[in-house]
Structures are given as structure tokens and as C-alpha cells.
Design an enzyme around this catalytic site. Structure first.
Site, PDB file in Angstrom:
ATOM      1  N   GLU A  33       7.712  -7.057  11.853  1.00 41.04           N
ATOM      2  CA  GLU A  33       7.275  -6.153  10.778  1.00 41.04           C
ATOM      3  C   GLU A  33       5.962  -5.476  11.187  1.00 41.04           C
ATOM      4  OE1 GLU A  33       9.589  -5.075   8.697  1.00 41.04           O
ATOM      5  OE2 GLU A  33       9.923  -7.068   7.873  1.00 41.04           O
ATOM      6  N   ASP A 171      13.484   1.907  10.370  1.00 40.13           N
ATOM      7  CA  ASP A 171      14.403   2.053   9.234  1.00 40.13           C
ATOM      8  C   ASP A 171      15.500   3.062   9.538  1.00 40.13           C
ATOM      9  OD1 ASP A 171      12.405   0.507   8.256  1.00 40.13           O
ATOM     10  OD2 ASP A 171      11.692   1.940   6.773  1.00 40.13           O
TER      11      ASP A 171
HETATM   12  C1  GLA Z   1       8.396   0.490   6.580  1.00 42.08           C
HETATM   13  C2  GLA Z   1       8.394   1.575   7.656  1.00 42.08           C
HETATM   14  C3  GLA Z   1       8.900   1.037   8.986  1.00 42.08           C
HETATM   15  C4  GLA Z   1       8.180  -0.247   9.379  1.00 42.08           C
HETATM   16  C5  GLA Z   1       8.155  -1.219   8.206  1.00 42.08           C
HETATM   17  C6  GLA Z   1       7.322  -2.431   8.498  1.00 42.08           C
HETATM   18  O1  GLA Z   1       9.701   0.108   6.269  1.00 42.08           O
HETATM   19  O2  GLA Z   1       9.182   2.675   7.256  1.00 42.08           O
HETATM   20  O3  GLA Z   1       8.754   2.016   9.978  1.00 42.08           O
HETATM   21  O4  GLA Z   1       6.890   0.022   9.854  1.00 42.08           O
HETATM   22  O5  GLA Z   1       7.661  -0.618   7.020  1.00 42.08           O
HETATM   23  O6  GLA Z   1       7.876  -3.160   9.523  1.00 42.08           O
END
Ligand code: GLA
Length: 384
Positions: A33, A171
Site C-alpha cells: 500500500e 487501481d
Molecule cells: C489509492 C491510489 C493508489 C494507491 C493506493 C494506496 O488507491 O489510487 O494508486 O496509491 O491508494 O496503495
């Protein structure tokens, strides 16, 4: 999610004609994360919840968009100055603009969309929306000449340039590249990836949604990213090869301790640990060692809560309950500041854990957490 539902609304809202229908999923992330924008590894998978959109070119230079869930209609042009103010419509507008920047001759279209990814729960509803439209516009106006990597980047660039979130690629990548039954181990620097079949014998993955959304999440997110960049800039003085925190280790962080703020130091400490944890989890998964996977998940939660400071009281509470119930692994999932915990739980403990979490959460916060069983599913596609 139901094509017929979207279709019936599309027909009703527009001129009675049907169009083409596309879908893209939200995602979970097992571990990794805030590592994506640090050039590190992530371990997401697409889920069986997402967005469905129907589109039909309308022969004009206007997009006419209807959000079925919000019962809201917005019309906008396709030039840079035509950006709509409504936030959901900005995602669609942004995708149109990013496709145009990549040479796709996007024309006006009618569209209606709906979704079943809970908004703000850390399951990437916005990436699902972006991927759906990127995939659709590529098919309708681009002869599918944009490859899947670039489609994911279209969604990410939409966030950066039209929605004010300097997100990483995780994502959108998971949404476009998802595969049923498999997680994706993605190297966010090279975009090399591997599908990793994930069927943990005797365990279940379940999400518990705090139903909390934090208003300032996007500015706080961008601030985390800046902290990481500050530390990289400091490290570069001694180690010009450091491009991302992924290239750093704790010894390098110690060297710059006096040159960076205490806050930036903590942020980097978390990221350096997390990059390593993803690799450790991959190794453990290869051996079927779910106890180690789970232990790493708890470490991630601790780091996100105490060092990266993207958890919240409700998430910490659910994490504590998981520990008390003997759940193998549990942590805040996604960007943080609310949303879900992801839990790796033994089959035989599942019912007791869910019952206890519901009861305790209700008692403390006066509402029930939502429970989502994770089904790992396919990525962006055309439905008809
Ligand atoms: C959000 C962002 C991702 C990533 C997560 C944390 O979902 O869109 O790009 O950085 O937070 O892992």
C-alpha cells in the site's frame, strides 16, 4: 451488476436506441500500500464489483452522460475548456481528454452508467469508472489501437489532471488487467506483472467496511506522496541512483535523518518496510505459508496507522477485533482515511469473527460495518 438494468435506463433516458456495453471492476489489494507511486510492488486483484456503462455515438460533439445511481445528468463538450463541474462527470470528461491526447478521435456520445463498487470504501470505484470509459472509447473511436498499459495510464492521468489526486498506477492497472482467480504481482516501475493464482486452501478473504469516508483524503494523499519525494531528493545528494523510495534502504534513510522532517522520515520508514513486505509475502505465498502472509498484513496495518498515518479510529478498532478473534491477517486496504480492512481468516473462524466484529462495531459506533466476501474476477471488457 446487471446489464439489463443499465440498458433499460439507457433506453429510457435517451432516444430508445441501444449502444455498446462495457464493464470494469474495482479491486482489492493483498499487500503493498502506497508503494505504487514509490516505484515498488503491489499485489492487487480485480473483484466482482464494478461499473457498467452503455455508450452510443450521437453524431454531435457533445457527451450526454447519465449517472443512473445518482439520477444526475450532465452534458459537456470535448475541448479542454469544457470540463464539467460535477465530480462524477469529470472522470468521464478526463478520460475523453486523455484519449484525445493519445490520438483517439473521440466524438460525442450518449452514455448511462451504474455500479456496485461501494464509493469511498477503498475499492477503487473511480478507477472502475475510468477503466470502463477508457476501454469503451478505445473500442468505439480508437479501433482498439491503445494497448492495455496505456488504458491504465489514461485512468491514472485522469486522476492527476482532472480530479486532483496524484495516485499511482495500481487501481487502474488491476481494473484493466484483472483475471479471475488470480492476484497480480505488479512492479510499478517497470510495469512487469505476473498473474498469481490465489486460492488459499482453508482461508477466506473478507472486507469489513467501516462506512467512514474522510473528506480531506485526496489532499492528505498528495501530501504523503510529497513526503516520499522530499526524502528521495535528500537521498539523491549521496546516492544519485535513487529514483524512488523503492531503491532505498533503512541505512540510506538514516543518513538523511537530519536533513528531512520527522514526519517525512516516518513516511519513508513505512514505505521502505512495505516494499520489502510485498516481496516477503510473495515468497510466503509460494510456500503456502499463510501465517507469514497474515503477520505481514498486521505489520502493514501498524505502519499505515502509526508511521504513514492514513488509518483512522474505526479502522484501528476493526484491526484490533481481528487480532482478538485470531484472524490470520488484517489491515487497512487502499489509500486509507476510512474504507475497509482486508482480512485473511481461517474458514472455521469466519462466522465467529464476522459476528463479533458486527456486534462490537455496532456497540461502539452505533452502526454496522459492511461485509464483502472477495471474489477475484476479470478486468475491463465489452459485454455486448
Ligand atoms: C489509492 C491510489 C493508489 C494507491 C493506493 C494506496 O488507491 O489510487 O494508486 O496509491 O491508494 O496503495
Amino acid at each position: 451488476m446487471d446489464i439489463e438494468f443499465v440498458r433499460s435506463r439507457f433506453i429510457k433516458h435517451f432516444d430508445g436506441l441501444t449502444g455498446s456495453v462495457y464493464a470494469s471492476p474495482g479491486r482489492i489489494n493483498l499487500i503493498g500500500e502506497h508503494t505504487d507511486y514509490n516505484g515498488g510492488f503491489v499485489f492487487p486483484g480485480a473483484i466482482d464489483k464494478g461499473m457498467i456503462a452503455e455508450l452510443r455515438p450521437n453524431g454531435t460533439d457533445k457527451v450526454r452522460a447519465y449517472s443512473i445511481d445518482m439520477k444526475d445528468y450532465v452534458e459537456f463538450g470535448l475541448n479542454e475548456e469544457d470540463a464539467p463541474r460535477t465530480s462524477w462527470a469529470r472522470y468521464i470528461f478526463g478520460v475523453c481528454r486523455e484519449m484525445i491526447k493519445r490520438g483517439v478521435e473521440v466524438k460525442g456520445f450518449n452514455t448511462a452508467f451504474a455500479g456496485d463498487v461501494p464509493l469511498g470504501a477503498g475499492m477503487s470505484s473511480s478507477a472502475a469508472l475510468e477503466s470502463t470509459y477508457a476501454y469503451a472509447l478505445n473500442d468505439l473511436f480508437g479501433e482498439n489501437k491503445i494497448d492495455k498499459f496505456e488504458l491504465a495510464k489514461v485512468g491514472q492521468a485522469t486522476e492527476h489532471n482532472y480530479c486532483g489526486v496524484k495516485c499511482g498506477i495500481m487501481d487502474q492497472f488491476a481494473s484493466v488487467f484483472g483475471k479471475e482467480g488470480s492476484l497480480i504481482r505488479l512492479d510499478c516501475r517497470s510495469l512487469e506483472y505476473q498473474h498469481f493464482p490465489f486460492k488459499p486452501e482453508g482461508y477466506r478473504l473478507v472486507l469489513l467496511d467501516t462506512v467512514v469516508k474522510h473528506e480531506l483524503a485526496s489532499s492528505a494523499y498528495n501530501k504523503r506522496r510529497e513526503s516520499c519525494e522530499n526524502v528521495v531528493a535528500a537521498m539523491k545528494q549521496r546516492h544519485p541512483e535513487v529514483e524512488f523510495l523503492r531503491d532505498a534502504n533503512m541505512a540510506m534513510l538514516e543518513e538523511v535523518k537530519a536533513e528531512v522532517s520527522a514526519e517525512d522520515y516516518m513516511r519513508a520508514e513505512y514505505v521502505i518496510g512495505e516494499v520489502q513486505r510485498v516481496l516477503d509475502v510473495c515468497e510466503a505465498l509460494e510456500k503456502g505459508d499463510y501465517e507469514t502472509v497474515g503477520a505481514k498484513m498486521y505489520e502493514t496495518h501498524y505502519g499505515m496507522s502509526k508511521l504513514y498515518e492514513v488509518s483512522c479510529e474505526e479502522l484501528d478498532f476493526l484491526n484490533d477485533i481481528a487480532r482478538e478473534c485470531g484472524v490470520t491477517g488484517s489491515r487497512v486496504m487502499g489509500g486509507g482515511f476510512g474504507g475497509c480492512t482486508i482480512n485473511l481468516v481461517k474458514e472455521e473462524l469466519y462466522d465467529a469473527f464476522i459476528a463479533r466484529a458486527k456486534e462490537a462495531y455496532k456497540e461502539k459506533y452505533g452502526k454496522l460495518p459492511k461485509v464483502y466476501d472477495v471474489v477475484i474476477s476479470d478486468g475491463s471488457r465489452k459485454l455486448c
